[in-house]
Scaffold this motif. Structure first.
Motif, mmCIF file in Angstrom:
data_model
loop_
_atom_site.group_PDB
_atom_site.id
_atom_site.type_symbol
_atom_site.label_atom_id
_atom_site.label_comp_id
_atom_site.label_asym_id
_atom_site.label_seq_id
_atom_site.Cartn_x
_atom_site.Cartn_y
_atom_site.Cartn_z
ATOM 1 N N GLN A 163 0.813 -1.222 0.000
ATOM 2 C CA GLN A 163 0.000 0.000 0.000
ATOM 3 C C GLN A 163 0.845 1.269 0.000
ATOM 4 O O GLN A 163 0.374 2.334 0.394
ATOM 5 N N GLU A 168 -8.715 6.600 -1.173
ATOM 6 C CA GLU A 168 -7.919 5.582 -1.855
ATOM 7 C C GLU A 168 -7.982 4.310 -1.022
ATOM 8 O O GLU A 168 -7.797 4.347 0.195
ATOM 9 N N PHE A 169 -8.293 3.207 -1.680
ATOM 10 C CA PHE A 169 -8.164 1.934 -0.954
ATOM 11 C C PHE A 169 -7.488 0.897 -1.840
ATOM 12 O O PHE A 169 -7.413 1.052 -3.064
ATOM 13 N N PHE A 170 -6.990 -0.140 -1.203
ATOM 14 C CA PHE A 170 -6.170 -1.159 -1.860
ATOM 15 C C PHE A 170 -6.877 -2.508 -1.788
ATOM 16 O O PHE A 170 -7.551 -2.790 -0.791
ATOM 17 N N PRO A 171 -6.752 -3.401 -2.789
ATOM 18 C CA PRO A 171 -6.074 -3.160 -4.062
ATOM 19 C C PRO A 171 -7.037 -2.561 -5.075
ATOM 20 O O PRO A 171 -8.094 -2.058 -4.671
ATOM 21 N N ASN A 205 -5.414 2.436 3.398
ATOM 22 C CA ASN A 205 -6.718 2.943 2.986
ATOM 23 C C ASN A 205 -6.911 4.306 3.637
ATOM 24 O O ASN A 205 -6.755 4.445 4.838
ATOM 25 N N SER A 265 -4.320 0.504 -6.790
ATOM 26 C CA SER A 265 -5.348 0.951 -5.849
ATOM 27 C C SER A 265 -6.610 1.443 -6.546
ATOM 28 O O SER A 265 -6.652 1.617 -7.762
ATOM 29 N N THR A 266 -7.642 1.689 -5.727
ATOM 30 C CA THR A 266 -8.920 2.219 -6.183
ATOM 31 C C THR A 266 -9.050 3.642 -5.659
ATOM 32 O O THR A 266 -8.746 3.888 -4.490
ATOM 33 N N PRO A 279 -2.487 7.629 -7.406
ATOM 34 C CA PRO A 279 -2.106 6.718 -6.329
ATOM 35 C C PRO A 279 -1.173 7.377 -5.318
ATOM 36 O O PRO A 279 -0.248 8.105 -5.710
#
Lengths: 188, 188, 188, 188, 188, 188
Positions: free
Chosen positions: A183, F74-77, F35, F132-133, F23
């Motif tokens: 991350q 932003e969060f992963f993945p 996140n 990431s999202t 990102p």
């Protein structure tokens, strides 16, 4: 990653027969939420029904031992290649911790197994369900009841309880650190 | 996993500046097909543009050294958690191999770093593109030109060339074995 | 992709009833490791329990035939859209190979089925487990015992054994080539 | 899958140089929403910057032709193995449709290429972005301006316009049918 | 997303006991193809075997009610985090629609539950199989037979039939719009 | 999910032009790990280069406003369908919180937009990188400088600072709860 060492194994942990390696076991029976790692001491006798590794099945391997230190990990979501990599990292961590406690012994990791000289110290498997990744890893406490030439924590003069707690701490820290490492990087 | 030790670094390998860590580099420049691992000796000076780890970027870390042994791995498809786990397994393998060659030194792995006592022996990063997973891992050959207290293969009396080949062999075998371990288990 | 034509079907292959389409079957019974493709000749009678396709289930289709040439493919990991695309590519390959041997016949592929004129030559299904992708494809050797208007290899004067080996070779090469094609392109 | 044959290529389609193979191109320029397939006639000259296939790059292949029939497919989400399988299925579909129109010619599919005898009829590539899967497939209309021994639709007496529409219809139907086939099976 | 309100529940829908929440149920029993949403009125009594939520299992929650309005959604492929997000979006949609019909009531959404004041209006769960994502959501029509303090559509003077159809329409439109939103953005 | 309201926007936040939606932005500039959700007040003027939504691009929409309350998640993945569902859940949360503060206003959510009567209160987009999202969501504080009929927090008499903190708290709790809901269910 939540961790628990169960010092007085409950009925469901009395014998490791492979049925425990299922989604949400640690949550259902011990309330460990999310990514979780459980440890306890129990004999092992994995029945054919619960044999996850077809290599063992084909070779009709016996997976047993009179007294073993068990580690069971579950993390989310399902990702088998991550699971197998994590399994081997766990083997490496256990090997290094045991080596530090038994500096004169010759420990080595080969894949997901740890050896003391020629004696096999451990058994392990990793697989997935549709919701999670699961790893079982167990270390012989005694050489009694094992089907091949083995080594054990007794040989190394390592006490299972304290050792279990060290392993839980080391692996759960490593796991969190790995998650963090996914991350903080930019894509290539 | 195809491997190559480049004993006479070509122009594109003369200095590791981070630009090499990109999809298909090993295939484009050295014809290594598919999952691949490349190794060579070169100075390191990673420019800000190619700094993949934002932790380094924030801390304005310098990533440099006058002479390092580089390993660059690419595998398919993109899977960052597998990549970071693999990176740490590689650190563990290199640590064990170096320890075997320098039995009196005190080597340890902390996350993706290897230490000799308090000296940092290595640097590493793992990330993904949309098509693949990439890992860079480099070990100091000398302590010259490094930005922090480091250790080096020179300190350990380890020759880079032979060592590189051992690492290539050990990690590529491990990788194949991990892939196989994802193809022999029943779902849970 | 490992391949095997089982010329003398063992007990577990004597009749294809759908139970064979399960993870690791080819490894468990024939030692085929990893991505694998198995072929053999046997009657077909898929029981309702093992009917994977709900379209067949709803329509209460019978899936049977007195003598069919079976192909069973497993590849890792689970990826159903790749599996269905691969299934149709296999249909296309079998159609082309059969057409070459029977140039006067009018063969066509419609989705995952092959036809000779109006006669249905084949049956097929693709699905996934949590660990792998599985495809079953079978071609009538005779028209006896089939529930609809069919065509068969007998009609085309094609000998199952040699044909099976050609198909195994053609599809496994294609599969390897497809995997390679996923490892040589830059992201867009 | 939405389809469009652009009979009067707009400025952005005047020459295929590889820059068109990018996410959302068909939507941005022609309003094709979601999974989409575009076709048009134009010369080809892919510049090094837009060469997606490193095999071509390494071999310094020229990718050009004076007049080609282009197909460009985008589907969601990113799935490269499905993309490459789909690409070959498209090659198979085009080959079968062309064969039906030119029954005396000897057409064959080898991987993602179509041949007429020894002459190469087509070029193709598949890759992914972080959001989608992209395929380019082009068929020579003339042999002029091609870098190797080629075959063309002219040789086969096939008119590009009508042929393009048939291909659009056949592949888009196939694609929808494949998607449906992933939504009607029980897990194994 | 195909939708159906079953106004005269068939045998398999007479009581919701959790067994209905399985892959392809709506297709097998009602011919709903692909992404699908089914609704009907029935009592609820989820048996321990079909309890999907281990939180309920641990707390030995009863999941029951004499008359509930059921919604069951299946979409492809398996994606549990999308499923849980979708479940909560559904809760939000139902809450807003009910609020509009009962403007004086105080409705709120907490996670996947809807409350009217302190009374719990709904139950819900989301999980995955290897092929699909499944959501069950049910709203009390009456407060009879419920194990905790509940609220019901009766309290709100909302008629289940018309309300069900509104919900089916609103959620299926939302779902399609979400899918479209994943197919019109460039990667970052 | 780590959250931060930046009450005195730094240089990089002074104007939202779309470049911030990348990102690791929140980590690089504000040290938010993993996140993360960031909020601040700034004018908006998204340049064509940073327009992520091709629907806007095609319609040549202007995305601007003199003063907006921004949220960036932003969060992963990377998981775009989860991202779009989360975006709409966020819209629903903001709508409900605003409605509670302005009970006489008529607020509604339509997809990823919030309306006050016919006035558009918000703009939003969700996309992914390879790691990431990312979600951007912004609410008008004033109606000045907006390209269409809008509504604003001023109209609703809502103070941005306190409101921002409520939203940060509500969404981050929801997100954690969603993650937990993916880790407590058995597969179907």
């Amino acid at each position: 990653m939540n961790t628990l060492y169960v010092s007085s194994p409950t009925k469901t942990l009395k014998k490791y027969d492979g049925s425990q390696l299922r989604p949400l076991f640690s949550y259902e029976h011990f309330g460990l939420k999310g990514n979780a790692m459980l440890s306890w001491v129990a004999p092992t006798d994995v029945t054919l029904t619960h044999m996850v590794d077809y290599e063992d099945k084909i070779e009709e391997s016996k997976i047993c031992g009179d007294k073993m230190l068990h580690f069971m990990i579950e993390f989310f979501p399902a990702n088998l290649s991550t699971g197998v990599m994590a399994q081997r990292l766990l083997a490496s961590i256990i090997k290094d911790l045991a080596q530090a406690k038994a500096p004169k012994a010759v420990l080595s990791r080969k894949g997901d197994d740890i050896y003391v000289g020629q004696g096999k110290l451990s058994i392990s498997i990793a697989s997935v369900s549709a919701v999670s990744t699961l790893i079982h890893f167990a270390v012989n406490i005694t050489n009694k009841g094992t089907p091949v030439k083995t080594a054990s924590l007794e040989d190394l003069k390592i006490k299972p309880d304290a050792f279990a707690k060290e392993v839980l701490k080391a692996f759960s820290s490593e796991f969190e650190d790995v998650m963090w490492a996914t991350q903080k990087v930019k894509p290539l």
